[in-house]
Design a protein around this motif. Structure first.
Motif, PDB file in Angstrom:
ATOM      1  N   CYS A 180     -11.827  10.598   6.493  1.00 11.97           N
ATOM      2  CA  CYS A 180     -11.418  10.563   5.081  1.00 11.97           C
ATOM      3  C   CYS A 180      -9.954  10.948   4.917  1.00 11.97           C
ATOM      4  O   CYS A 180      -9.195  10.285   4.191  1.00 11.97           O
ATOM      5  N   MET A 181      -9.538  11.999   5.596  1.00 10.49           N
ATOM      6  CA  MET A 181      -8.137  12.421   5.486  1.00 10.49           C
ATOM      7  C   MET A 181      -7.198  11.398   6.120  1.00 10.49           C
ATOM      8  O   MET A 181      -6.107  11.134   5.595  1.00 10.49           O
ATOM      9  N   THR A 182      -7.621  10.829   7.249  1.00  6.90           N
ATOM     10  CA  THR A 182      -6.793   9.807   7.889  1.00  6.90           C
ATOM     11  C   THR A 182      -6.660   8.579   6.997  1.00  6.90           C
ATOM     12  O   THR A 182      -5.568   8.014   6.845  1.00  6.90           O
ATOM     13  N   GLY A 183      -7.776   8.159   6.402  1.00  8.57           N
ATOM     14  CA  GLY A 183      -7.721   7.020   5.493  1.00  8.57           C
ATOM     15  C   GLY A 183      -6.869   7.288   4.269  1.00  8.57           C
ATOM     16  O   GLY A 183      -6.123   6.408   3.812  1.00  8.57           O
ATOM     17  N   ALA A 184      -6.954   8.501   3.728  1.00  8.78           N
ATOM     18  CA  ALA A 184      -6.137   8.837   2.563  1.00  8.78           C
ATOM     19  C   ALA A 184      -4.651   8.815   2.908  1.00  8.78           C
ATOM     20  O   ALA A 184      -3.831   8.308   2.128  1.00  8.78           O
ATOM     21  N   ALA A 185      -4.290   9.364   4.064  1.00  8.96           N
ATOM     22  CA  ALA A 185      -2.881   9.375   4.469  1.00  8.96           C
ATOM     23  C   ALA A 185      -2.369   7.958   4.720  1.00  8.96           C
ATOM     24  O   ALA A 185      -1.280   7.575   4.262  1.00  8.96           O
ATOM     25  N   PHE A 186      -3.163   7.158   5.454  1.00 11.03           N
ATOM     26  CA  PHE A 186      -2.749   5.781   5.728  1.00 11.03           C
ATOM     27  C   PHE A 186      -2.673   4.972   4.437  1.00 11.03           C
ATOM     28  O   PHE A 186      -1.742   4.180   4.234  1.00 11.03           O
ATOM     29  N   GLY A 187      -3.662   5.149   3.559  1.00 15.95           N
ATOM     30  CA  GLY A 187      -3.652   4.421   2.295  1.00 15.95           C
ATOM     31  C   GLY A 187      -2.478   4.810   1.414  1.00 15.95           C
ATOM     32  O   GLY A 187      -1.900   3.952   0.723  1.00 15.95           O
ATOM     33  N   ALA A 188      -2.108   6.085   1.418  1.00 12.34           N
ATOM     34  CA  ALA A 188      -0.964   6.517   0.622  1.00 12.34           C
ATOM     35  C   ALA A 188       0.326   5.873   1.128  1.00 12.34           C
ATOM     36  O   ALA A 188       1.157   5.403   0.336  1.00 12.34           O
ATOM     37  N   LEU A 189       0.485   5.832   2.443  1.00 12.72           N
ATOM     38  CA  LEU A 189       1.684   5.175   3.000  1.00 12.72           C
ATOM     39  C   LEU A 189       1.679   3.683   2.701  1.00 12.72           C
ATOM     40  O   LEU A 189       2.717   3.098   2.363  1.00 12.72           O
ATOM     41  N   ASN A 190       0.520   3.057   2.825  1.00 12.73           N
ATOM     42  CA  ASN A 190       0.423   1.633   2.522  1.00 12.73           C
ATOM     43  C   ASN A 190       0.671   1.361   1.043  1.00 12.73           C
ATOM     44  O   ASN A 190       1.323   0.373   0.670  1.00 12.73           O
ATOM     45  N   GLY A 191       0.155   2.243   0.180  1.00 13.56           N
ATOM     46  CA  GLY A 191       0.407   2.091  -1.250  1.00 13.56           C
ATOM     47  C   GLY A 191       1.869   2.269  -1.601  1.00 13.56           C
ATOM     48  O   GLY A 191       2.401   1.555  -2.474  1.00 13.56           O
ATOM     49  N   LEU A 192       2.529   3.201  -0.919  1.00 12.64           N
ATOM     50  CA  LEU A 192       3.963   3.374  -1.157  1.00 12.64           C
ATOM     51  C   LEU A 192       4.736   2.131  -0.744  1.00 12.64           C
ATOM     52  O   LEU A 192       5.661   1.688  -1.448  1.00 12.64           O
ATOM     53  N   ARG A 193       4.343   1.539   0.391  1.00 16.58           N
ATOM     54  CA  ARG A 193       5.012   0.313   0.843  1.00 16.58           C
ATOM     55  C   ARG A 193       4.798  -0.830  -0.144  1.00 16.58           C
ATOM     56  O   ARG A 193       5.748  -1.541  -0.519  1.00 16.58           O
ATOM     57  N   LEU A 194       3.553  -0.998  -0.580  1.00 18.96           N
ATOM     58  CA  LEU A 194       3.267  -2.072  -1.530  1.00 18.96           C
ATOM     59  C   LEU A 194       3.934  -1.823  -2.888  1.00 18.96           C
ATOM     60  O   LEU A 194       4.420  -2.761  -3.526  1.00 18.96           O
ATOM     61  N   GLY A 195       3.938  -0.553  -3.301  1.00 23.56           N
ATOM     62  CA  GLY A 195       4.573  -0.254  -4.583  1.00 23.56           C
ATOM     63  C   GLY A 195       6.060  -0.525  -4.579  1.00 23.56           C
ATOM     64  O   GLY A 195       6.611  -1.085  -5.545  1.00 23.56           O
ATOM     65  N   LEU A 196       6.732  -0.163  -3.515  1.00 23.39           N
ATOM     66  CA  LEU A 196       8.173  -0.439  -3.418  1.00 23.39           C
ATOM     67  C   LEU A 196       8.446  -1.934  -3.327  1.00 23.39           C
ATOM     68  O   LEU A 196       9.448  -2.427  -3.859  1.00 23.39           O
ATOM     69  N   LYS A 197       7.541  -2.653  -2.644  1.00 29.12           N
ATOM     70  CA  LYS A 197       7.732  -4.093  -2.513  1.00 29.12           C
ATOM     71  C   LYS A 197       7.529  -4.811  -3.844  1.00 29.12           C
ATOM     72  O   LYS A 197       8.283  -5.728  -4.189  1.00 29.12           O
TER      73      LYS A 197
END
Length: 208
Positions: A83-100
């Motif tokens: 759960c923590m790994t998924g949350a961290a990876f998802g947050a980074l992926n969301g930041l990438r998508l949000g900036l894009k």
């Protein structure tokens, strides 16, 4: 002179009374004396260090308990870690998508809110996905272990295969097959990694 002699006599008498009198050897005289058949003593505790060495476990296990953690004990760590790994990876992926997605927008409050929403959405999505997979894998692993009465890599591979099949069961027969193959591949690679050193040792012994 007499007072000095009496003082010396009293000191030697008291020393003899408490066991400190006698020959009166100095530290320099005793420095070269070998301690044959004796273990060195701690200068602080005056205790033989061999009594401080513990050859047994530092804890007492209940009757019938194993020294290693079973799948049920590791299930909590596995689920929480995923759960923590998924949350961290998802947050980074969301930041990438949000900036894009907001690259054409100026830095302002609406852009920050949109990026934050993307980060939280992706973090929750990935945490839920990996947590669900870990829950299914742990449940299958515990059931298989209790059913077979043994703990080995076969349980890992079977649990991973069943997890993939169940997770992709909504996709029909092809989805079940793909999920099973994916789970079998991942857990097979994990089992191979865990036994790599043992396999190399077995191959080396056979080649001799």
């Amino acid at each position: 002179m007499e007072g000095g002699g009496n003082t010396t006599g009293k000191g030697s008498g008291l020393g003899g009374l408490f066991g400190a009198g006698g020959a009166g050897y100095s530290h320099a005289d005793l420095a070269g004396v070998p301690l044959t058949g004796m273990s060195p003593l701690s200068p602080y505790l005056n205790l033989d260090p061999k009594y401080l060495v513990q050859d047994t476990d530092e804890f007492i296990l209940p009757t019938g308990a194993n020294k290693t953690r079973g799948r049920f004990e590791l299930a909590f760590f596995t689920i929480g870690g995923c759960c923590m790994t998924g949350a961290a990876f998802g947050a980074l992926n969301g930041l990438r998508l949000g900036l894009k997605e907001t690259q054409n927008m100026a830095w302002s409050k609406p852009r920050n809110v949109q990026i934050l929403n993307m980060v939280t959405r992706q973090g929750a999505l990935w945490a839920n996905t990996l947590g669900s997979l870990a829950l299914l894998y742990s449940a299958f692993g515990v059931v298989i272990e209790k059913t077979r009465g043994a703990e080995d890599d076969l349980n890992t591979i079977a649990a991973g295969t069943l997890t993939g099949m169940l997770y992709k069961s909504t996709g029909g027969v092809r989805g079940i097959a793909r999920g099973g193959i994916a789970g079998l591949t991942l857990t097979g690679l994990y089992a191979l990694y865990n036994n790599w050193e043992h396999m190399k040792g077995s191959i080396a012994r056979q080649s001799l």
